[in-house]
Design a protein around this motif. Structure first.
Motif, PDB file in Angstrom:
ATOM      1  N   LYS A 121      37.548  40.155  34.603  1.00  0.00           N
ATOM      2  CA  LYS A 121      37.256  38.773  35.323  1.00  0.00           C
ATOM      3  C   LYS A 121      35.916  38.743  35.961  1.00  0.00           C
ATOM      4  CE  LYS A 121      39.050  36.142  38.765  1.00  0.00           C
ATOM      5  NZ  LYS A 121      39.055  34.667  38.416  1.00  0.00           N
ATOM      6  N   LEU A 122      35.047  39.658  36.417  1.00  0.00           N
ATOM      7  CA  LEU A 122      33.936  39.412  36.838  1.00  0.00           C
ATOM      8  C   LEU A 122      32.940  39.065  35.796  1.00  0.00           C
ATOM      9  CD1 LEU A 122      33.380  42.529  39.332  1.00  0.00           C
ATOM     10  CD2 LEU A 122      34.162  39.960  39.544  1.00  0.00           C
ATOM     11  N   LEU A 123      33.284  39.460  34.609  1.00  0.00           N
ATOM     12  CA  LEU A 123      32.363  39.062  33.287  1.00  0.00           C
ATOM     13  C   LEU A 123      32.517  37.648  32.964  1.00  0.00           C
ATOM     14  CD1 LEU A 123      30.752  40.927  31.608  1.00  0.00           C
ATOM     15  CD2 LEU A 123      32.424  40.965  29.949  1.00  0.00           C
ATOM     16  N   SER A 124      33.853  36.971  33.314  1.00  0.00           N
ATOM     17  CA  SER A 124      34.222  35.853  32.969  1.00  0.00           C
ATOM     18  C   SER A 124      33.341  34.626  33.766  1.00  0.00           C
ATOM     19  CB  SER A 124      35.737  35.460  32.800  1.00  0.00           C
ATOM     20  OG  SER A 124      35.965  35.682  33.867  1.00  0.00           O
ATOM     21  N   GLU A 125      33.191  35.281  34.970  1.00  0.00           N
ATOM     22  CA  GLU A 125      32.473  34.460  36.108  1.00  0.00           C
ATOM     23  C   GLU A 125      31.043  34.223  35.764  1.00  0.00           C
ATOM     24  OE1 GLU A 125      34.280  33.791  39.518  1.00  0.00           O
ATOM     25  OE2 GLU A 125      35.862  34.151  38.414  1.00  0.00           O
ATOM     26  N   LEU A 126      30.499  35.186  35.078  1.00  0.00           N
ATOM     27  CA  LEU A 126      29.135  35.490  34.769  1.00  0.00           C
ATOM     28  C   LEU A 126      28.678  34.602  33.550  1.00  0.00           C
ATOM     29  CD1 LEU A 126      28.198  39.167  34.792  1.00  0.00           C
ATOM     30  CD2 LEU A 126      27.504  37.414  36.236  1.00  0.00           C
ATOM     31  N   HIS A 127      29.890  34.345  32.658  1.00  0.00           N
ATOM     32  CA  HIS A 127      29.856  33.670  31.438  1.00  0.00           C
ATOM     33  C   HIS A 127      29.127  32.511  31.464  1.00  0.00           C
ATOM     34  CE1 HIS A 127      31.468  33.287  27.696  1.00  0.00           C
ATOM     35  NE2 HIS A 127      31.655  31.826  27.656  1.00  0.00           N
ATOM     36  N   ARG A 137      25.889  42.562  28.078  1.00  0.00           N
ATOM     37  CA  ARG A 137      25.714  43.938  28.906  1.00  0.00           C
ATOM     38  C   ARG A 137      25.552  43.733  30.402  1.00  0.00           C
ATOM     39  NH1 ARG A 137      24.959  48.023  25.124  1.00  0.00           N
ATOM     40  NH2 ARG A 137      24.109  49.485  26.644  1.00  0.00           N
ATOM     41  N   THR A 138      26.279  44.204  31.016  1.00  0.00           N
ATOM     42  CA  THR A 138      26.261  44.247  32.473  1.00  0.00           C
ATOM     43  C   THR A 138      26.299  45.729  33.199  1.00  0.00           C
ATOM     44  OG1 THR A 138      28.682  44.273  32.704  1.00  0.00           O
ATOM     45  CG2 THR A 138      27.736  42.095  32.623  1.00  0.00           C
TER      46      THR A 138
END
Length: 330
Positions: A121-127, A137-138
């Motif tokens: 979910k957090l990754l999709s916000e950064l997308h 890579r986070t």
């Protein structure tokens, strides 16, 4: 080196690997170990099934997207994963950061599932348009008690090296921060794609779950020692100071909770308040209707027990209230 993997327990290949890769590094001479390591357990051992937990940091904005509108996202993640997901309060940060703390608890598999949902979910916000989520890579920062870091590092760094090789994630353990008296936690930063981070989390939490001290601190409160002695409760700032500092059973603190939010704290048929009381070990008493903290319309919630129990109960109560406040703000 890879040949000797998977000696014990077929079936669950991944899990078996973890135990045996360690032995590949045992020959390294540095840092003699005080205790000899426990014999490797088979992958189906009880540490897989016993409830454990993982704490990690998120920015305030990220915390909002994990909670979702009216708590919808966090509720959904909890039901999909079977894990419990708790957040520290709005202004309850990890010392030296402005990040809130998320605690995920359950069996190892439930925790991994919840972490997958949260991090994706957090990754999709950064997308960003040009990058592919799978390749992004986070960093994720786990909170690990000092006393459990040794197990992750291993003799002469052997365990952490095997975890890095195995997961392909970068894993760094922060030095201890001495600015905060009584801070016994360090940050373990995992850098990598979602897949690599989850693999590293799996290895790390499987290791932590074997450490009885780690599991015991599951109910430790979110509140950390501040570098100065400030205590504030909730948005209205109403709150009592601890009356005495001895670690006895009879400290008592009264906090104010808005009349409209009391129902959330109590829960259906008193379920929430019983849960909070059991989980924290504190006794909780709520004032009668119309009996308010002076000058406010906040009901009095009196929490009695050891300081640790009070802090834990207070943190859980504030969390229930935080969901409500976020719902109102939406």
């Amino acid at each position: 080196m890879k040949e000797e993997e998977n000696k014990e327990g077929g079936g669950e290949g991944e899990r078996g690997e973890m135990e045996s890769t360690e032995s590949s590094y045992v020959s390294s001479p540095e840092a003699p170990r005080k205790r000899s390591p426990p014999p490797p357990k088979s992958p189906t051992s009880d540490s897989m099934e016993k409830p454990t937990y993982l704490k990690f940091l998120v920015s305030n904005a990220a915390a909002g997207s994990v909670i979702g509108k009216g708590g919808a996202t966090i509720t959904d993640f909890q039901s999909q994963s079977g894990a419990r997901i708790l957040l520290s309060r709005n202004h309850e940060f990890f010392p030296g950061t402005t990040d809130r703390i998320i605690m995920v608890s359950g069996t190892i598999n439930e925790i991994i599932k919840a972490m997958d949902l949260i991090l994706a979910k957090l990754l999709s916000e950064l997308h960003t348009e040009e990058s592919d989520d799978a390749e992004l890579r986070t960093k994720v920062r786990l909170i690990v008690p000092n006393s459990s870091c040794g197990g992750i590092i291993g003799k002469g760094g052997s365990t952490i090296k095997s975890f890095i090789e195995d997961s392909q994630a970068g894993i760094k353990i922060s030095p201890q921060d001495n600015n905060y008296f009584g801070l016994n936690d360090r940050l373990v930063t995992l850098t990598g794609t979602l897949e690599e981070q989850l693999r590293a989390i799996d290895l790390i939490i499987s290791k932590l779950a074997e450490d009885p001290h780690y599991v015991q601190s599951m109910n430790a409160p979110f509140s950390y020692p501040a570098p100065y002695n400030a205590m504030s409760y909730g948005p209205n700032g109403a709150g009592g100071k601890f009356q005495n500092t001895k670690e006895d059973r009879n400290n008592s603190v009264t906090i104010g909770v808005a009349d409209g939010h009391i129902g959330l704290v109590v829960g259906r048929g008193g379920r929430n308040i019983m849960e909070i009381s059991q989980a924290s070990g504190a006794r909780i008493k709520i004032s009668d209707r119309g009996d308010f903290m002076s000058g406010t319309t906040d009901r009095k919630v009196t929490i009695t027990g050891s300081q640790r129990a009070i802090r834990a109960a207070e943190s859980m109560i504030m969390q229930k209230v935080a969901y409500a406040s976020e719902r109102v703000m939406d």
